[in-house]
Design a protein around this motif. Structure first.
Motif, PDB file in Angstrom:
ATOM      1  N   GLY A 146       0.810  -1.219   0.000  1.00  0.00           N
ATOM      2  CA  GLY A 146       0.000   0.000   0.000  1.00  0.00           C
ATOM      3  C   GLY A 146       0.841   1.265   0.000  1.00  0.00           C
ATOM      4  O   GLY A 146       0.346   2.346  -0.323  1.00  0.00           O
ATOM      5  N   ILE A 147       2.112   1.129   0.368  1.00  0.00           N
ATOM      6  CA  ILE A 147       3.024   2.283   0.341  1.00  0.00           C
ATOM      7  C   ILE A 147       4.049   2.136  -0.781  1.00  0.00           C
ATOM      8  O   ILE A 147       4.248   3.049  -1.577  1.00  0.00           O
ATOM      9  CB  ILE A 147       3.735   2.459   1.695  1.00  0.00           C
ATOM     10  N   LYS A 166      -3.448   0.136  -7.873  1.00  0.00           N
ATOM     11  CA  LYS A 166      -3.784   1.323  -7.086  1.00  0.00           C
ATOM     12  C   LYS A 166      -2.759   2.427  -7.345  1.00  0.00           C
ATOM     13  O   LYS A 166      -1.711   2.195  -7.934  1.00  0.00           O
ATOM     14  CB  LYS A 166      -3.830   0.977  -5.596  1.00  0.00           C
ATOM     15  N   GLN A 167      -3.073   3.628  -6.869  1.00  0.00           N
ATOM     16  CA  GLN A 167      -2.167   4.764  -7.035  1.00  0.00           C
ATOM     17  C   GLN A 167      -0.862   4.554  -6.270  1.00  0.00           C
ATOM     18  O   GLN A 167      -0.797   3.778  -5.315  1.00  0.00           O
ATOM     19  CB  GLN A 167      -2.820   6.047  -6.511  1.00  0.00           C
ATOM     20  N   THR A 168       0.169   5.296  -6.691  1.00  0.00           N
ATOM     21  CA  THR A 168       1.405   5.316  -5.905  1.00  0.00           C
ATOM     22  C   THR A 168       1.100   5.862  -4.507  1.00  0.00           C
ATOM     23  O   THR A 168       0.252   6.732  -4.342  1.00  0.00           O
ATOM     24  CB  THR A 168       2.458   6.216  -6.577  1.00  0.00           C
ATOM     25  N   TRP A 169       1.812   5.337  -3.516  1.00  0.00           N
ATOM     26  CA  TRP A 169       1.664   5.771  -2.121  1.00  0.00           C
ATOM     27  C   TRP A 169       0.191   5.728  -1.673  1.00  0.00           C
ATOM     28  O   TRP A 169      -0.267   6.578  -0.913  1.00  0.00           O
ATOM     29  CB  TRP A 169       2.216   7.189  -1.911  1.00  0.00           C
ATOM     30  N   SER A 170      -0.534   4.737  -2.151  1.00  0.00           N
ATOM     31  CA  SER A 170      -1.988   4.671  -1.951  1.00  0.00           C
ATOM     32  C   SER A 170      -2.419   4.888  -0.498  1.00  0.00           C
ATOM     33  O   SER A 170      -3.274   5.723  -0.210  1.00  0.00           O
ATOM     34  CB  SER A 170      -2.505   3.318  -2.447  1.00  0.00           C
ATOM     35  N   ASP A 171      -1.832   4.143   0.440  1.00  0.00           N
ATOM     36  CA  ASP A 171      -2.269   4.248   1.837  1.00  0.00           C
ATOM     37  C   ASP A 171      -1.890   5.584   2.471  1.00  0.00           C
ATOM     38  O   ASP A 171      -2.591   6.072   3.365  1.00  0.00           O
ATOM     39  CB  ASP A 171      -1.680   3.094   2.662  1.00  0.00           C
ATOM     40  N   ARG A 182       4.558 -11.941  -2.529  1.00  0.00           N
ATOM     41  CA  ARG A 182       3.707 -11.518  -3.642  1.00  0.00           C
ATOM     42  C   ARG A 182       3.924 -10.035  -3.919  1.00  0.00           C
ATOM     43  O   ARG A 182       4.490  -9.320  -3.095  1.00  0.00           O
ATOM     44  CB  ARG A 182       2.229 -11.791  -3.346  1.00  0.00           C
ATOM     45  N   LYS A 183       3.461  -9.601  -5.080  1.00  0.00           N
ATOM     46  CA  LYS A 183       3.643  -8.213  -5.491  1.00  0.00           C
ATOM     47  C   LYS A 183       2.316  -7.468  -5.654  1.00  0.00           C
ATOM     48  O   LYS A 183       2.314  -6.307  -6.058  1.00  0.00           O
ATOM     49  CB  LYS A 183       4.418  -8.170  -6.815  1.00  0.00           C
ATOM     50  N   ARG A 184       1.206  -8.157  -5.351  1.00  0.00           N
ATOM     51  CA  ARG A 184      -0.097  -7.483  -5.472  1.00  0.00           C
ATOM     52  C   ARG A 184      -1.094  -8.066  -4.478  1.00  0.00           C
ATOM     53  O   ARG A 184      -0.829  -9.080  -3.873  1.00  0.00           O
ATOM     54  CB  ARG A 184      -0.642  -7.609  -6.903  1.00  0.00           C
TER      55      ARG A 184
END
Length: 354
Positions: A238-239, A248-253, A352-354
């Motif tokens: 998430g980061i 998801k977006q970069t730096w989502s969390d 994992r990567k996702r």
């Protein structure tokens, strides 16, 4: 990030095949259940599951990792039953999981899931709420219409897990408005939000196959700690996850001010980086321009989390929870190939990567 050490006696397991088996067995029954929904909820749900695109055309969307249905059908084999015995449990768990995703996306303001627009963005908030509610109701129907004692036991366990999941989401939202959250509070929240449903997934097929409560409890312990490991990895992604992989977006969390494990651990660590991060996040909470922050500003916060040790601590916590999950399997008498499959799924969750 490497998993905990792999015992030499463990046989190789094709995890991709294991996940695909769960998906293949559960999907037709899942689609039949969703077809019961009244229009337009059936169409909205089909879009969410990736079966159609926003225009209603057939699609082959990304249906997620399918860890939960894989665990549910695998757990049926603990009792010596065929994997198909676990299918109603796999479908019920998937319905509850997706109920939570529909509502979470709306509450979190997430506009993307699995590389495309979320339901509330395409069909509106009202449909996201209604379809989520409908999926939750369907989950109980799918189990209870089996009409067996085992189905009643499975429903009680799934209902308890669902309540814990909702508690976890409520905690998650409340934490976004607090300056500080303890590591213990964060782990409790993540245990509710992620661990409870993976616990149900890991035991529900066994319950449908006639397992006693002691066996189901041990499998739930495996799933609960697997969920904490899963969420710790999710918090790292998430980061620092690659948007191409996570969807998801970069730096989502960080954009959502989430008090995830890396953030909480960094704030609890003490030291210059931890102190600076705390001051920065406290200022962010009062900022009227937070939504317009640049990539560089989020990158600076991520760098401070890493410098304070939040990234390394979370990676180690993922490994620790992975170990506890595997140890829980020791209390269950099951075929060796089934035990190896549970262990392989645990390894997959951590790497994992996702």
């Amino acid at each position: 990030m490497p998993p905990a050490s792999t015992p030499a006696r463990r046989t190789a397991v094709d995890v991709t095949a294991l996940l695909e088996r769960g998906r293949t067995l559960a999907t037709p029954v899942l689609r039949t259940a969703v077809d019961r929904l009244a229009p337009p909820m059936d169409t909205v749900a089909a879009y969410h599951f990736g079966w159609i695109d926003a225009a209603g055309n057939p699609a082959d969307g990304d249906g997620g990792k399918a860890v939960r249905p894989a665990l549910a059908v695998l757990s049926a084999e603990v009792t010596g039953a065929r994997p198909e015995v676990g299918v109603p449990g796999a479908v019920a768990v998937e319905l509850v999981h997706n109920f939570s995703l529909l509502h979470d996306d709306l509450m979190d303001g997430d506009e993307q899931r699995r590389h495309r627009d979320t339901v509330w963005k395409v069909h509106g908030p009202a449909q996201a709420i209604l379809v989520g509610d409908a999926l939750f109701a369907l989950a109980n129907e799918v189990l209870l219409e089996l009409g067996t004692v085992e189905a009643g036991r499975a429903t009680r366990r799934l209902t308890a897990a669902s309540r814990a999941l909702i508690d976890g989401q409520a905690q998650d939202i409340s934490y976004e408005h607090r300056d500080r959250v303890s590591v213990e509070e964060c782990l409790e929240m993540e245990g509710n939000k992620t661990g409870a449903l993976l616990a149900a997934s890991s035991s529900i097929g066994a319950v449908l196959g006639g397992a006693d409560d002691a066996t189901a409890d041990a499998l739930e312990k495996y799933g609960y700690h697997l969920g904490l490991s899963f969420q710790a990895v999710d918090d790292l992604l998430g980061i620092w996850g690659d948007p191409e992989a996570t969807g998801k977006q970069t730096w989502s969390d960080l954009r959502q001010r989430k008090k995830s494990l890396p953030v909480v651990a960094a704030l609890a660590a003490g030291g210059a980086a931890s102190e600076k991060l705390g001051e920065m996040l406290a200022a962010d909470a009062k900022s009227t321009d937070f939504e317009n922050f640049s990539e560089e500003e989020f990158a600076a916060r991520a760098a401070l989390i890493e410098e304070a040790g939040g990234r390394d601590w979370t990676a180690e916590e993922a490994r620790r929870q992975h170990t506890v999950a595997l140890e829980a399997l020791d209390a269950v008498d099951m075929p060796g190939r089934v035990r190896d499959a549970f262990a392989a799924l645990a390894d997959f969750v951590v790497v994992r990567k996702r």
